[in-house]
Design a protein around this motif. Structure first.
Motif, short mmCIF file in Angstrom:
data_model
loop_
_atom_site.label_atom_id
_atom_site.label_comp_id
_atom_site.label_asym_id
_atom_site.label_seq_id
_atom_site.Cartn_x
_atom_site.Cartn_y
_atom_site.Cartn_z
N ALA A 31 0.86 -1.18 0.00
CA ALA A 31 0.00 0.00 0.00
C ALA A 31 0.90 1.23 0.00
N VAL A 32 0.38 2.33 -0.54
CA VAL A 32 1.14 3.58 -0.62
C VAL A 32 0.32 4.69 0.02
N ASP A 33 0.95 5.47 0.91
CA ASP A 33 0.23 6.56 1.56
C ASP A 33 0.31 7.84 0.72
N ARG A 34 -0.26 8.92 1.25
CA ARG A 34 -0.34 10.17 0.48
C ARG A 34 1.02 10.82 0.26
N ASP A 35 2.03 10.38 1.02
CA ASP A 35 3.38 10.91 0.84
C ASP A 35 4.27 9.95 0.05
N ASN A 36 3.63 8.94 -0.56
CA ASN A 36 4.32 7.95 -1.39
C ASN A 36 5.24 7.02 -0.60
N ASN A 37 5.04 6.93 0.71
CA ASN A 37 5.71 5.89 1.47
C ASN A 37 5.02 4.56 1.18
N MET A 38 5.78 3.51 1.11
CA MET A 38 5.26 2.19 0.77
C MET A 38 5.24 1.30 2.02
N TYR A 39 4.14 0.55 2.18
CA TYR A 39 3.98 -0.37 3.31
C TYR A 39 3.76 -1.77 2.76
N ILE A 40 4.48 -2.74 3.31
CA ILE A 40 4.47 -4.11 2.80
C ILE A 40 4.10 -5.06 3.93
N THR A 41 3.16 -5.97 3.67
CA THR A 41 2.87 -7.02 4.65
C THR A 41 3.93 -8.10 4.49
N ASP A 42 4.78 -8.20 5.48
CA ASP A 42 5.84 -9.21 5.52
C ASP A 42 5.26 -10.42 6.23
N SER A 43 4.46 -11.19 5.48
CA SER A 43 3.49 -12.11 6.08
C SER A 43 4.10 -13.12 7.04
N SER A 44 5.09 -13.85 6.60
CA SER A 44 5.61 -14.92 7.45
C SER A 44 6.56 -14.42 8.52
N ASN A 45 6.88 -13.12 8.47
CA ASN A 45 7.58 -12.49 9.60
C ASN A 45 6.60 -11.80 10.55
N HIS A 46 5.30 -11.82 10.18
CA HIS A 46 4.22 -11.34 11.06
C HIS A 46 4.36 -9.85 11.41
N ARG A 47 4.68 -9.05 10.39
CA ARG A 47 4.88 -7.63 10.63
C ARG A 47 4.57 -6.83 9.36
N ILE A 48 4.55 -5.50 9.52
CA ILE A 48 4.42 -4.57 8.42
C ILE A 48 5.73 -3.79 8.34
#
Length: 196
Positions: A31-48
């Motif tokens: 996902a990308v926020d309004r400031d173009n920072n990117m967020y990734i679901t690191d699924s098997s590490n159980h974190r964002i």
């Protein structure tokens, strides 16, 4: 593709430690926020994790690497279990995450505060307000212009909707383990990856 360069792995309890993409374990959605920072679901590490393009670094944002569980809280104090879908919802000014292993829909504000919007740790299928709703391994997410979040409720073979008041309703059923969703630009159509 290496976005952030090679750096040390994230340390448990360290919020802002720079990490490298080879420290990700089964990343699922972005996902990308309004400031173009990117967020990734690191699924098997159980974190964002968060990628900051101006700085060119990837950092731990919410959840604690290799520590699955359920807990609301700030940044690494929050806990997830196999998070999958993630979207930025402008109307909330926050991220919404499908916390698949916990059967929950979670919110992360841009300061990293994790809260639970809807669902219950015990899987089920129930519409209702917030924590009275039930999901079974929700995966894909999509958001419309009004801030409604559509959820591929994978093990329930259904598509659900979460409105801005955290009310959950069933939009459609009869799928086979739907995974991903997209909303058309006009907001009138919803596209579903129906794996069956």
């Amino acid at each position: 593709m290496l976005l952030a360069g090679t750096a040390m792995s994230a340390v448990a309890g360290s919020v802002d430690t720079v990490i490298s993409t080879n420290g990700l374990f089964e990343p699922y959605a972005v996902a990308v926020d309004r400031d173009n920072n990117m967020y990734i679901t690191d699924s098997s590490n159980h974190r964002i994790v968060k990628f900051i393009p101006n700085a060119g670094v990837l950092t731990n944002f919410a959840g604690l690497i290799r520590h699955p569980g359920f807990q609301d809280g700030v940044s690494y104090l929050g806990r997830f279990d196999n998070p999958k879908g993630i979207v930025f919802v402008p109307a909330r000014g926050a991220l919404v995450v499908a916390d698949s292993g916990n059967n929950l829909i979670r919110q992360i504000t841009l300061d990293g505060t994790v809260t639970t919007l809807a669902g219950h740790l015990n899987p089920g299928l129930a519409d209702g307000a917030g924590l009275s709703a039930r999901f079974s391994f929700p995966v894909g997410l999509a958001v419309d212009a009004s801030g409604n979040v559509y959820i591929a409720d994978t093990k329930n073979d259904a598509i659900r909707k979460l409105d801005l008041n955290n009310n959950v309703s069933t939009v459609a059923a009869g799928f086979y383990e739907p995974q991903a969703l997209a909303v058309s630009d006009d907001g009138l159509r919803l596209f579903v990856a129906d794996t069956g």
